[in-house]
Design a protein around this motif. Structure first.
Motif, PDB file in Angstrom:
ATOM      1  N   MET A   1     -50.679   9.662  -5.557  1.00 31.24           N
ATOM      2  CA  MET A   1     -51.362  10.375  -6.642  1.00 31.24           C
ATOM      3  C   MET A   1     -52.374  11.351  -6.057  1.00 31.24           C
ATOM      4  SD  MET A   1     -51.997  10.737  -9.981  1.00 31.24           S
ATOM      5  CE  MET A   1     -51.422   9.262 -10.824  1.00 31.24           C
ATOM      6  N   ILE A   2     -52.244  12.626  -6.384  1.00 32.31           N
ATOM      7  CA  ILE A   2     -53.209  13.630  -5.948  1.00 32.31           C
ATOM      8  C   ILE A   2     -54.330  13.685  -6.985  1.00 32.31           C
ATOM      9  CG2 ILE A   2     -53.585  16.067  -5.403  1.00 32.31           C
ATOM     10  CD1 ILE A   2     -50.667  16.238  -4.566  1.00 32.31           C
ATOM     11  N   GLU A   3     -55.546  13.438  -6.540  1.00 33.66           N
ATOM     12  CA  GLU A   3     -56.678  13.360  -7.460  1.00 33.66           C
ATOM     13  C   GLU A   3     -57.741  14.416  -7.197  1.00 33.66           C
ATOM     14  OE1 GLU A   3     -58.006   9.364  -6.821  1.00 33.66           O
ATOM     15  OE2 GLU A   3     -56.537   8.515  -8.223  1.00 33.66           O
ATOM     16  N   ASN A   4     -57.725  15.007  -6.013  1.00 30.26           N
ATOM     17  CA  ASN A   4     -58.764  15.955  -5.625  1.00 30.26           C
ATOM     18  C   ASN A   4     -58.402  17.374  -6.079  1.00 30.26           C
ATOM     19  OD1 ASN A   4     -60.775  17.449  -4.453  1.00 30.26           O
ATOM     20  ND2 ASN A   4     -60.240  16.932  -2.324  1.00 30.26           N
ATOM     21  N   VAL A   5     -59.155  17.895  -7.035  1.00 29.81           N
ATOM     22  CA  VAL A   5     -58.862  19.231  -7.566  1.00 29.81           C
ATOM     23  C   VAL A   5     -59.158  20.333  -6.548  1.00 29.81           C
ATOM     24  CG1 VAL A   5     -59.255  18.523  -9.955  1.00 29.81           C
ATOM     25  CG2 VAL A   5     -61.160  19.455  -8.612  1.00 29.81           C
ATOM     26  N   LYS A   6     -59.853  19.998  -5.480  1.00 28.82           N
ATOM     27  CA  LYS A   6     -60.201  21.005  -4.472  1.00 28.82           C
ATOM     28  C   LYS A   6     -59.342  20.900  -3.216  1.00 28.82           C
ATOM     29  CE  LYS A   6     -65.019  21.432  -5.977  1.00 28.82           C
ATOM     30  NZ  LYS A   6     -66.455  21.352  -5.561  1.00 28.82           N
ATOM     31  N   SER A   7     -58.290  20.089  -3.274  1.00 29.56           N
ATOM     32  CA  SER A   7     -57.432  19.940  -2.098  1.00 29.56           C
ATOM     33  C   SER A   7     -56.702  21.252  -1.800  1.00 29.56           C
ATOM     34  CB  SER A   7     -56.409  18.824  -2.316  1.00 29.56           C
ATOM     35  OG  SER A   7     -55.407  19.235  -3.229  1.00 29.56           O
ATOM     36  N   GLY A   8     -56.246  21.387  -0.567  1.00 29.16           N
ATOM     37  CA  GLY A   8     -55.564  22.610  -0.162  1.00 29.16           C
ATOM     38  C   GLY A   8     -54.317  22.893  -0.973  1.00 29.16           C
ATOM     39  N   ARG A   9     -53.543  21.862  -1.286  1.00 30.40           N
ATOM     40  CA  ARG A   9     -52.311  22.057  -2.048  1.00 30.40           C
ATOM     41  C   ARG A   9     -52.619  22.554  -3.459  1.00 30.40           C
ATOM     42  NH1 ARG A   9     -48.120  17.166  -1.136  1.00 30.40           N
ATOM     43  NH2 ARG A   9     -46.671  18.819  -1.712  1.00 30.40           N
ATOM     44  N   VAL A  10     -53.667  22.033  -4.041  1.00 25.55           N
ATOM     45  CA  VAL A  10     -54.040  22.456  -5.385  1.00 25.55           C
ATOM     46  C   VAL A  10     -54.509  23.905  -5.370  1.00 25.55           C
ATOM     47  CG1 VAL A  10     -55.610  22.045  -7.322  1.00 25.55           C
ATOM     48  CG2 VAL A  10     -54.612  20.110  -6.077  1.00 25.55           C
ATOM     49  N   ARG A  11     -55.320  24.269  -4.389  1.00 30.38           N
ATOM     50  CA  ARG A  11     -55.822  25.643  -4.305  1.00 30.38           C
ATOM     51  C   ARG A  11     -54.685  26.639  -4.062  1.00 30.38           C
ATOM     52  NH1 ARG A  11     -59.868  23.408  -0.971  1.00 30.38           N
ATOM     53  NH2 ARG A  11     -58.907  24.440   0.833  1.00 30.38           N
ATOM     54  N   ARG A  12     -53.741  26.268  -3.198  1.00 38.36           N
ATOM     55  CA  ARG A  12     -52.617  27.169  -2.912  1.00 38.36           C
ATOM     56  C   ARG A  12     -51.741  27.374  -4.147  1.00 38.36           C
ATOM     57  NH1 ARG A  12     -52.793  24.432   2.010  1.00 38.36           N
ATOM     58  NH2 ARG A  12     -51.187  22.939   1.347  1.00 38.36           N
ATOM     59  N   GLU A  75     -44.504  14.949  -6.740  1.00 40.96           N
ATOM     60  CA  GLU A  75     -45.848  14.404  -6.542  1.00 40.96           C
ATOM     61  C   GLU A  75     -46.481  14.089  -7.895  1.00 40.96           C
ATOM     62  OE1 GLU A  75     -47.440  13.631  -3.886  1.00 40.96           O
ATOM     63  OE2 GLU A  75     -46.616  14.767  -2.207  1.00 40.96           O
ATOM     64  N   ARG A  76     -47.122  12.927  -7.982  1.00 39.33           N
ATOM     65  CA  ARG A  76     -47.890  12.583  -9.167  1.00 39.33           C
ATOM     66  C   ARG A  76     -49.303  13.131  -9.014  1.00 39.33           C
ATOM     67  NH1 ARG A  76     -43.948  11.944 -12.472  1.00 39.33           N
ATOM     68  NH2 ARG A  76     -42.642  10.109 -12.107  1.00 39.33           N
ATOM     69  N   VAL A  77     -49.815  13.681 -10.117  1.00 33.40           N
ATOM     70  CA  VAL A  77     -51.166  14.242 -10.094  1.00 33.40           C
ATOM     71  C   VAL A  77     -51.912  13.809 -11.341  1.00 33.40           C
ATOM     72  CG1 VAL A  77     -50.448  16.270  -8.757  1.00 33.40           C
ATOM     73  CG2 VAL A  77     -50.433  16.378 -11.258  1.00 33.40           C
ATOM     74  N   THR A  78     -53.224  13.881 -11.287  1.00 31.82           N
ATOM     75  CA  THR A  78     -54.033  13.599 -12.471  1.00 31.82           C
ATOM     76  C   THR A  78     -53.989  14.805 -13.408  1.00 31.82           C
ATOM     77  OG1 THR A  78     -56.036  14.522 -11.505  1.00 31.82           O
ATOM     78  CG2 THR A  78     -55.584  12.165 -11.100  1.00 31.82           C
ATOM     79  N   PRO A  79     -54.299  14.619 -14.692  1.00 29.94           N
ATOM     80  CA  PRO A  79     -54.354  15.754 -15.614  1.00 29.94           C
ATOM     81  C   PRO A  79     -55.332  16.833 -15.150  1.00 29.94           C
ATOM     82  CG  PRO A  79     -54.337  13.705 -16.842  1.00 29.94           C
ATOM     83  CD  PRO A  79     -54.492  13.327 -15.401  1.00 29.94           C
ATOM     84  N   GLU A  80     -56.415  16.424 -14.495  1.00 30.17           N
ATOM     85  CA  GLU A  80     -57.408  17.389 -14.018  1.00 30.17           C
ATOM     86  C   GLU A  80     -56.832  18.252 -12.904  1.00 30.17           C
ATOM     87  OE1 GLU A  80     -59.178  14.168 -16.149  1.00 30.17           O
ATOM     88  OE2 GLU A  80     -57.944  14.108 -14.318  1.00 30.17           O
ATOM     89  N   VAL A  81     -56.072  17.635 -12.014  1.00 29.36           N
ATOM     90  CA  VAL A  81     -55.433  18.391 -10.932  1.00 29.36           C
ATOM     91  C   VAL A  81     -54.411  19.363 -11.505  1.00 29.36           C
ATOM     92  CG1 VAL A  81     -53.802  18.170  -9.011  1.00 29.36           C
ATOM     93  CG2 VAL A  81     -55.849  16.749  -9.077  1.00 29.36           C
TER      94      VAL A  81
END
Length: 265
Positions: A1-12, A75-81
């Motif tokens: 589960m990806i939870e960090n909204v500031k992770s590199g994958r999220v930013r890209r 990949e599973r992510v949170t709604p915020e991500v």
């Protein structure tokens, strides 16, 4: 589960809302279950990663299975991500990162019966609606020419509701090369223009029954005199009521379908 909204994958992924980043990364965003489903069902080789929230939505199992069948990373992510990745205000639970493509226009035009060319079309809703109509009418290819909006713009992708993945779509630097290629392939090039000849007379004469490449111009100004001079002929869609005009997507849809009807008569 990806939870960090500031992770590199999220930013890209979020950066793909900008054309500069889409070009640099060679990727684009596909948002919502319908578009992601069509990507995975029709062009799984383009899909790089699917990001989805955990839920019980009806589409969840189908998209999970399509991703698995196509060997696509899920990949599973949170709604915020997901919200941080998406261009929309209210994401629908799933987004995919897909690779853009380059293709040879001449190959698609060889043997094509119906081709749609948009030149300097800027509105993403219009562009997506025309592409969707072309898909529904059985067109063989769609071309975005000149300074038309990027077909990989998130709003265009959404408005096609998956049609982007059903037929060949091309980006061309200028109209001249597209028209020349269409003529070389044996297509009759026709501009949609209010100063053109009568559509009904042309239809009765069998013009639309042949192999046709329609050219649609900018929403505000249409095609210039020089651009109209490039094509074999111009036709106008008659207006029987008091409306001053039809918007681009509506007019294009009618003309594309008129041609599809004539070719199947």
């Amino acid at each position: 589960m990806i939870e960090n909204v500031k992770s590199g994958r999220v930013r890209r992924a979020a950066a793909l809302a900008r054309k500069k980043e889409r070009v640099a990364q060679g990727r684009f965003l596909v948002e919502g279950p319908q578009a992601v489903r069509e990507l995975l069902a029709h062009r799984p080789e383009l899909a790089e990663t699917v990001y989805a929230t955990t839920g019980t939505e009806a589409w969840q199992h189908e998209i999970d299975q399509l991703a698995s069948d196509g060997g696509v990373e899920l990949e599973r992510v949170t709604p915020e991500v997901l919200a941080a990745m998406c261009d929309t205000v209210t994401p629908q639970g799933v987004v995919a990162v897909a690779r853009t493509w380059d293709a040879e226009l001449a190959e698609a035009l060889a043997g094509a019966r119906l081709v749609v060319v948009m030149h300097e079309v800027r509105d993403p809703g219009n562009a997506g609606a025309v592409l969707r109509a072309a898909d529904a009418a059985g067109a063989d290819a769609v071309v975005f020419a000149g300074e038309s909006i990027d077909p990989f713009h998130p709003k265009v992708v959404r408005s096609t509701t998956g049609s982007l993945f059903h037929l060949p779509v091309f980006v061309a630097r200028g109209l001249v090369g597209v028209v020349d290629a269409a003529k070389a392939a044996g297509l009759t090039t026709i501009a949609a223009d209010v100063r053109g000849d009568d559509l009904l007379a042309a239809r009765a004469a069998g013009v639309l029954a042949g192999r046709v490449a329609w050219v649609f111009g900018n929403e505000a100004r249409g095609l210039t005199e020089g651009e109209r001079a490039l094509v074999d002929r111009s036709l106008r869609l008659p207006i029987y009521g008091a409306a001053e005009s039809l918007n681009l997507a509506t007019a294009a849809s009618v003309l594309i379908y008129e041609t599809a009807f004539a070719q199947r008569d």
